[in-house]
Design a protein around this motif. Structure first.
Motif, short mmCIF file in Angstrom:
data_model
loop_
_atom_site.label_atom_id
_atom_site.label_comp_id
_atom_site.label_asym_id
_atom_site.label_seq_id
_atom_site.Cartn_x
_atom_site.Cartn_y
_atom_site.Cartn_z
N GLY A 207 34.50 50.47 50.93
CA GLY A 207 35.37 49.83 51.89
C GLY A 207 34.87 48.43 52.16
O GLY A 207 33.96 47.94 51.46
N PRO A 208 35.41 47.75 53.15
CA PRO A 208 34.95 46.39 53.48
C PRO A 208 33.45 46.36 53.72
O PRO A 208 32.88 47.25 54.35
N ALA A 209 32.82 45.31 53.22
CA ALA A 209 31.36 45.19 53.36
C ALA A 209 31.00 44.72 54.77
O ALA A 209 31.66 43.84 55.34
N PRO B 251 30.74 36.16 52.22
CA PRO B 251 29.89 35.22 51.47
C PRO B 251 30.42 35.01 50.05
O PRO B 251 31.32 35.71 49.59
N HIS B 252 29.85 34.02 49.39
CA HIS B 252 30.06 33.84 47.95
C HIS B 252 28.99 34.64 47.19
O HIS B 252 27.88 34.84 47.68
N ASN B 253 29.34 35.04 45.97
CA ASN B 253 28.34 35.50 45.01
C ASN B 253 28.02 34.28 44.16
O ASN B 253 28.90 33.75 43.47
N SER B 254 26.78 33.83 44.22
CA SER B 254 26.48 32.47 43.77
C SER B 254 25.28 32.38 42.85
O SER B 254 24.47 33.30 42.74
N GLU C 214 30.89 32.51 41.97
CA GLU C 214 31.69 33.31 41.04
C GLU C 214 33.18 33.21 41.40
O GLU C 214 33.56 33.40 42.56
N ARG C 215 34.01 32.95 40.38
CA ARG C 215 35.44 32.73 40.62
C ARG C 215 36.28 33.94 40.27
O ARG C 215 37.16 34.34 41.02
N LEU C 216 36.05 34.52 39.10
CA LEU C 216 36.86 35.66 38.65
C LEU C 216 36.07 36.94 38.93
O LEU C 216 35.37 37.47 38.08
N LEU C 217 36.22 37.40 40.15
CA LEU C 217 35.46 38.54 40.64
C LEU C 217 36.06 39.86 40.17
O LEU C 217 37.25 39.93 39.85
N SER C 218 35.26 40.91 40.19
CA SER C 218 35.79 42.25 39.94
C SER C 218 36.72 42.64 41.09
O SER C 218 36.72 42.02 42.17
N LYS C 219 37.50 43.69 40.89
CA LYS C 219 38.44 44.12 41.93
C LYS C 219 37.71 44.51 43.21
O LYS C 219 38.16 44.18 44.33
N THR C 220 36.59 45.22 43.08
CA THR C 220 35.83 45.61 44.26
C THR C 220 35.25 44.40 44.98
O THR C 220 35.33 44.29 46.21
N LYS C 221 34.69 43.47 44.22
CA LYS C 221 34.09 42.28 44.84
C LYS C 221 35.11 41.49 45.65
O LYS C 221 34.85 41.07 46.78
N VAL C 222 36.28 41.24 45.05
CA VAL C 222 37.26 40.41 45.74
C VAL C 222 37.98 41.17 46.85
O VAL C 222 38.42 40.58 47.85
N SER C 223 38.10 42.49 46.72
CA SER C 223 38.80 43.29 47.72
C SER C 223 37.95 43.54 48.96
O SER C 223 38.47 43.57 50.08
N TYR C 224 36.62 43.69 48.75
CA TYR C 224 35.79 44.17 49.85
C TYR C 224 34.54 43.35 50.16
O TYR C 224 33.97 43.51 51.23
#
Length: 300
Positions: A75-77, A119-122, A138-148
């Motif tokens: 879920g959301p981080a 935050p960014h993943n950097s 990171e620009r093109l994130l995985s679905k989990t990364k960008v969603s949560y």
């Protein structure tokens, strides 16, 4: 463009380190920082000018550990769970060592933003003066990364060490050839790709991106993935010229990125310029109007 008749060279170290997944664990964060600094010293001892670390070199926060619905569901981080002061102190110690060793250091980490933004993943690029000179998000994130978990970045980043130009990519971006092509257009000599592990044959993809763009690619992965894809450096002709041991050990592989070398000169001098020329529209004047060309059912 880098060409063998105007050679560029810099000594690069690529690292593989154990990646831990709980940013609440102070001792784990401290341990990661110590391991990174030990490898920085090893890279320096081997004459490296720049060292490149994997995604999550200090910590790659688990989606389950961070989830407000966890640990059994994603879920959301909740980023308040992160020991930010400890993470920041370890990064500061790494920057100080980069200054002491006069060693450019490229290291991935979570980059905190102003709340409530995620935050960014950097990737931080720390100069040999111990200063953060730029940061890639990171620009093109995985679905989990960008969603949560993270806010995506918006742009490529380049920097230069001894006239050699680098670009950075991160996470799952190995799967997006357009990002590697973008860096070719930006005249990079080497792309530094950091990952915590991604589905698919990452090593083969790194070779492919190096070959089709005629530049160096440095692949940095966690040591626990080294049995299948150890960290290493691919030459512009697609050959692995340096690789870490495939034994799960923290280590560095060091070599000179030399565009006048046998593994680079042909690709950089001839392959890269020709592909650029081929994409510039040179074929238009050679195209013909011919019914046998236009009729795609014409037999033999």
């Amino acid at each position: 463009m880098s060409e063998a008749r105007n050679p560029k060279s810099v000594r690069l170290a690529v690292a593989q380190t154990p990646v831990r997944e709980d940013p609440r664990d102070v001792e784990a964060l401290r341990g990661s920082g110590r391991e990174v600094r030990a490898l920085m010293r090893e890279a320096n001892a081997q004459g490296a000018r720049i060292v490149h670390f994997p995604e999550g070199a200090i910590c790659f926060p688990s989606k389950f550990v961070m989830s407000v619905d966890g640990p059994g569901a994603v879920g959301p981080a909740d980023w308040d769970r992160c020991q930010w002061p400890v993470l920041q102190s370890e990064l500061a110690a790494i920057a100080e060592l980069a200054r002491e060793l006069r060693l450019w250091t490229v290291i991935a980490s979570v980059h905190r933003l102003t709340g409530p933004n995620r935050p960014h993943n950097s990737i931080y690029v720390i100069s040999d003066h111990g200063e953060v000179v730029t940061r890639y998000d990171e620009r093109l994130l995985s679905k989990t990364k960008v969603s949560y978990m993270y806010s995506p970045g918006v742009s490529p980043v380049t920097f230069e060490v001894d006239d050699v130009r680098f670009g950075c990519l991160l996470g799952m971006e190995i799967h997006y050839p357009e990002l590697f092509a973008e860096y070719e257009k930006l005249d990079v000599d080497c792309v530094l790709f950091s990952t915590s592990g991604t589905p698919g044959n990452t090593a083969a993809q790194a070779q492919g991106h190096a070959t089709v763009n005629s530049y160096w690619v440095s692949l940095s992965v966690p040591s626990q993935h080294s049995a299948t894809a150890p960290s290493g450096i691919v030459a512009p002709n697609g050959e692995w010229l340096a690789r870490c041991p495939a034994d799960n050990s923290p280590s560095v592989a060091v070599m000179n990125l030399d565009n006048s070398s046998e593994a680079a000169a042909g690709a950089v001098t001839y392959g890269r310029p020709w592909r650029r020329e081929a994409r510039s529209g040179i074929y238009t004047e050679h195209q013909v109007s011919d019914p046998r060309s236009e009729d795609r059912t014409a037999a033999f």
